[in-house]
Design a protein around this motif. Structure first.
Motif, PDB file in Angstrom:
ATOM      1  N   LEU A  12      -0.965   1.820   0.145  1.00 62.50           N
ATOM      2  CA  LEU A  12       0.099   0.888   0.512  1.00 62.50           C
ATOM      3  C   LEU A  12      -0.033  -0.433  -0.249  1.00 62.50           C
ATOM      4  O   LEU A  12       0.972  -1.027  -0.663  1.00 62.50           O
ATOM      5  CB  LEU A  12       0.077   0.642   2.022  1.00 62.50           C
ATOM      6  N   GLN A  13      -1.251  -0.881  -0.456  1.00 60.06           N
ATOM      7  CA  GLN A  13      -1.448  -2.106  -1.236  1.00 60.06           C
ATOM      8  C   GLN A  13      -1.000  -1.909  -2.681  1.00 60.06           C
ATOM      9  O   GLN A  13      -0.410  -2.815  -3.290  1.00 60.06           O
ATOM     10  CB  GLN A  13      -2.913  -2.538  -1.171  1.00 60.06           C
ATOM     11  N   LEU A  14      -1.260  -0.746  -3.238  1.00 62.90           N
ATOM     12  CA  LEU A  14      -0.785  -0.454  -4.589  1.00 62.90           C
ATOM     13  C   LEU A  14       0.744  -0.463  -4.630  1.00 62.90           C
ATOM     14  O   LEU A  14       1.350  -1.000  -5.570  1.00 62.90           O
ATOM     15  CB  LEU A  14      -1.322   0.892  -5.056  1.00 62.90           C
ATOM     16  N   ALA A  15       1.376   0.108  -3.615  1.00 71.03           N
ATOM     17  CA  ALA A  15       2.837   0.114  -3.559  1.00 71.03           C
ATOM     18  C   ALA A  15       3.383  -1.307  -3.457  1.00 71.03           C
ATOM     19  O   ALA A  15       4.424  -1.632  -4.050  1.00 71.03           O
ATOM     20  CB  ALA A  15       3.313   0.956  -2.376  1.00 71.03           C
ATOM     21  N   LEU A  16       2.681  -2.180  -2.746  1.00 69.47           N
ATOM     22  CA  LEU A  16       3.100  -3.575  -2.661  1.00 69.47           C
ATOM     23  C   LEU A  16       2.964  -4.279  -4.010  1.00 69.47           C
ATOM     24  O   LEU A  16       3.828  -5.087  -4.385  1.00 69.47           O
ATOM     25  CB  LEU A  16       2.277  -4.304  -1.593  1.00 69.47           C
ATOM     26  N   VAL A  17       1.900  -3.989  -4.734  1.00 68.91           N
ATOM     27  CA  VAL A  17       1.729  -4.567  -6.072  1.00 68.91           C
ATOM     28  C   VAL A  17       2.866  -4.114  -6.981  1.00 68.91           C
ATOM     29  O   VAL A  17       3.460  -4.918  -7.724  1.00 68.91           O
ATOM     30  CB  VAL A  17       0.360  -4.170  -6.658  1.00 68.91           C
ATOM     31  N   ARG A  18       3.194  -2.844  -6.940  1.00 68.64           N
ATOM     32  CA  ARG A  18       4.295  -2.319  -7.752  1.00 68.64           C
ATOM     33  C   ARG A  18       5.624  -2.961  -7.347  1.00 68.64           C
ATOM     34  O   ARG A  18       6.466  -3.272  -8.196  1.00 68.64           O
ATOM     35  CB  ARG A  18       4.380  -0.800  -7.615  1.00 68.64           C
ATOM     36  N   ALA A 210       1.401   0.327   9.840  1.00 63.23           N
ATOM     37  CA  ALA A 210       2.821   0.416  10.206  1.00 63.23           C
ATOM     38  C   ALA A 210       3.604  -0.760   9.631  1.00 63.23           C
ATOM     39  O   ALA A 210       4.726  -0.586   9.129  1.00 63.23           O
ATOM     40  CB  ALA A 210       2.956   0.458  11.728  1.00 63.23           C
ATOM     41  N   ILE A 211       3.029  -1.947   9.691  1.00 63.21           N
ATOM     42  CA  ILE A 211       3.693  -3.143   9.150  1.00 63.21           C
ATOM     43  C   ILE A 211       3.917  -2.998   7.653  1.00 63.21           C
ATOM     44  O   ILE A 211       5.016  -3.279   7.140  1.00 63.21           O
ATOM     45  CB  ILE A 211       2.853  -4.396   9.457  1.00 63.21           C
ATOM     46  N   MET A 212       2.911  -2.560   6.941  1.00 57.91           N
ATOM     47  CA  MET A 212       3.034  -2.430   5.489  1.00 57.91           C
ATOM     48  C   MET A 212       4.042  -1.343   5.126  1.00 57.91           C
ATOM     49  O   MET A 212       4.837  -1.505   4.184  1.00 57.91           O
ATOM     50  CB  MET A 212       1.661  -2.160   4.881  1.00 57.91           C
ATOM     51  N   ARG A 213       4.051  -0.256   5.851  1.00 59.80           N
ATOM     52  CA  ARG A 213       5.023   0.805   5.588  1.00 59.80           C
ATOM     53  C   ARG A 213       6.454   0.304   5.837  1.00 59.80           C
ATOM     54  O   ARG A 213       7.365   0.557   5.044  1.00 59.80           O
ATOM     55  CB  ARG A 213       4.718   2.023   6.454  1.00 59.80           C
ATOM     56  N   HIS A 214       6.631  -0.404   6.941  1.00 62.07           N
ATOM     57  CA  HIS A 214       7.959  -0.925   7.246  1.00 62.07           C
ATOM     58  C   HIS A 214       8.410  -1.941   6.192  1.00 62.07           C
ATOM     59  O   HIS A 214       9.573  -1.922   5.767  1.00 62.07           O
ATOM     60  CB  HIS A 214       7.955  -1.581   8.623  1.00 62.07           C
ATOM     61  N   LEU A 215       7.508  -2.803   5.779  1.00 66.00           N
ATOM     62  CA  LEU A 215       7.840  -3.793   4.764  1.00 66.00           C
ATOM     63  C   LEU A 215       8.283  -3.113   3.480  1.00 66.00           C
ATOM     64  O   LEU A 215       9.300  -3.487   2.876  1.00 66.00           O
ATOM     65  CB  LEU A 215       6.623  -4.693   4.510  1.00 66.00           C
ATOM     66  N   LEU A 216       7.549  -2.119   3.056  1.00 65.74           N
ATOM     67  CA  LEU A 216       7.903  -1.402   1.829  1.00 65.74           C
ATOM     68  C   LEU A 216       9.227  -0.663   1.979  1.00 65.74           C
ATOM     69  O   LEU A 216      10.060  -0.674   1.061  1.00 65.74           O
ATOM     70  CB  LEU A 216       6.780  -0.438   1.454  1.00 65.74           C
ATOM     71  N   LYS A 217       9.436  -0.029   3.102  1.00 68.55           N
ATOM     72  CA  LYS A 217      10.703   0.664   3.331  1.00 68.55           C
ATOM     73  C   LYS A 217      11.879  -0.318   3.318  1.00 68.55           C
ATOM     74  O   LYS A 217      13.002   0.043   2.959  1.00 68.55           O
ATOM     75  CB  LYS A 217      10.672   1.407   4.669  1.00 68.55           C
ATOM     76  N   SER A 218      11.614  -1.567   3.687  1.00 69.79           N
ATOM     77  CA  SER A 218      12.672  -2.569   3.810  1.00 69.79           C
ATOM     78  C   SER A 218      12.980  -3.273   2.497  1.00 69.79           C
ATOM     79  O   SER A 218      14.133  -3.663   2.265  1.00 69.79           O
ATOM     80  CB  SER A 218      12.284  -3.615   4.861  1.00 69.79           C
ATOM     81  N   VAL A 219      11.971  -3.474   1.642  1.00 70.36           N
ATOM     82  CA  VAL A 219      12.190  -4.342   0.474  1.00 70.36           C
ATOM     83  C   VAL A 219      11.874  -3.696  -0.862  1.00 70.36           C
ATOM     84  O   VAL A 219      12.283  -4.225  -1.904  1.00 70.36           O
ATOM     85  CB  VAL A 219      11.372  -5.653   0.612  1.00 70.36           C
ATOM     86  N   ILE A 224       9.990   3.413  -5.184  1.00 71.61           N
ATOM     87  CA  ILE A 224       8.709   3.134  -4.525  1.00 71.61           C
ATOM     88  C   ILE A 224       8.816   3.454  -3.038  1.00 71.61           C
ATOM     89  O   ILE A 224       7.953   4.143  -2.471  1.00 71.61           O
ATOM     90  CB  ILE A 224       8.283   1.669  -4.732  1.00 71.61           C
ATOM     91  N   ALA A 225       9.870   2.978  -2.399  1.00 74.10           N
ATOM     92  CA  ALA A 225      10.035   3.195  -0.958  1.00 74.10           C
ATOM     93  C   ALA A 225      10.042   4.677  -0.598  1.00 74.10           C
ATOM     94  O   ALA A 225       9.519   5.076   0.447  1.00 74.10           O
ATOM     95  CB  ALA A 225      11.315   2.523  -0.476  1.00 74.10           C
ATOM     96  N   ASP A 226      10.612   5.499  -1.469  1.00 73.29           N
ATOM     97  CA  ASP A 226      10.714   6.932  -1.173  1.00 73.29           C
ATOM     98  C   ASP A 226       9.360   7.628  -1.168  1.00 73.29           C
ATOM     99  O   ASP A 226       9.233   8.740  -0.626  1.00 73.29           O
ATOM    100  CB  ASP A 226      11.630   7.617  -2.191  1.00 73.29           C
ATOM    101  N   THR A 227       8.351   7.009  -1.753  1.00 71.90           N
ATOM    102  CA  THR A 227       7.009   7.601  -1.770  1.00 71.90           C
ATOM    103  C   THR A 227       6.170   7.190  -0.559  1.00 71.90           C
ATOM    104  O   THR A 227       5.056   7.669  -0.394  1.00 71.90           O
ATOM    105  CB  THR A 227       6.253   7.199  -3.049  1.00 71.90           C
ATOM    106  N   VAL A 228       6.721   6.292   0.261  1.00 68.78           N
ATOM    107  CA  VAL A 228       5.975   5.732   1.391  1.00 68.78           C
ATOM    108  C   VAL A 228       6.382   6.443   2.681  1.00 68.78           C
ATOM    109  O   VAL A 228       7.573   6.598   2.967  1.00 68.78           O
ATOM    110  CB  VAL A 228       6.239   4.217   1.520  1.00 68.78           C
TER     111      VAL A 228
END
Length: 251
Positions: A12-18, A210-219, A224-228
């Motif tokens: 999830l941290q890698l997805a946030l960096v991307r 859960a917070i990181m997953r929701h954040l990625l799904k939202s923004v 990227i979101a589709d891989t989370v």
């Protein structure tokens, strides 16, 4: 949770960096509002979210008590100055919602000021969203016994001494008052444009993921979101009025 936590956190941290790299290119602006009871885990969640992000493009805003001058300003003014420019990600560790929470419980503002806030906050947030800002609002919820344990850990662990605040002393005594303020805040300021999502945060690790997953799904961009994986709805769920009475939010 412990078995796969480190693996999931790293992914999830890698997805946030991307995602932040994509924001730099697109000029996207993101605001994350984290609210919750004392000891709910906001600081820990922020630490994991920001750990590998750019310090130049990421800001955590945790404002102190208003100055005498700030108290004469439009209420939202001191928060508006911290909103993101192109490519920036801003996290409010507590936000303008102080007026609907601690100020209500502790009497730091008048009933008229509190009512004006509840009326105006949805309009303020509508302007943010319509300006192009992606706004994510999360309420972190814990039960009374869990809060008592966490506040005691703050008092007894020297490494947590900087987390101790004057508000800790009354958090348990005014538990019911904080619950009532939370219920009013969520009910009055949950809108289609700026909805609240609630996080059952008794388990810190489950809440962080859960917070990181929701954040990625939202923004995050779709690729990227589709891989989370979507957040566990037993942990993170959209607010609805029934959550106040059906046990999903602590009483």
């Amino acid at each position: 949770m412990g078995k796969h936590y480190d693996r999931d956190l790293a992914a999830l941290q890698l997805a946030l960096v991307r995602t932040q790299a994509a924001m730099t290119q697109s000029g996207e602006r993101v605001v994350l509002v984290l609210e919750g009871r004392d000891g709910a885990g906001k600081d820990g969640a922020i630490k994991r979210i920001t750990e590998h992000l750019s310090v130049r493009s990421t800001r955590v805003v945790a404002l102190p008590k208003s100055s005498d001058r700030e108290r004469t300003q439009w209420y939202f003014q001191r928060y508006a100055t911290h909103l993101p420019a192109a490519g920036e990600f801003v996290i409010f560790n507590r936000s303008w919602y102080n007026r609907a929470g601690v100020e209500v419980v502790m009497g730091f503002s008048t009933a008229a000021e509190q009512e004006a806030f509840l009326r105006d906050a949805p309009d303020f947030e509508r302007m943010l969203v319509e300006s192009g800002i992606k706004l994510v609002k999360l309420w972190l919820d814990i039960d009374k016994d869990e809060q008592a344990d966490r506040l005691e850990a703050r008092r007894t662990d020297p490494l947590k001494m900087l987390k101790v605040s004057d508000m800790d002393a009354v958090a348990q005594d005014k538990w019911t008052d904080y619950s009532a303020a939370r219920d009013t805040m969520l009910t009055r300021t949950h809108t289609p444009l700026s909805p609240w999502y609630c996080v059952r945060a008794n388990s810190k690790k489950a809440a962080r993921l859960a917070i990181m997953r929701h954040l990625l799904k939202s923004v995050a961009p779709a690729e990227i979101a589709d891989t989370v994986k979507a957040p566990d709805r037993e942990v993170l769920f959209p607010f609805d009025i029934d959550a106040i009475t059906d046990g999903r939010l602590a009483r």
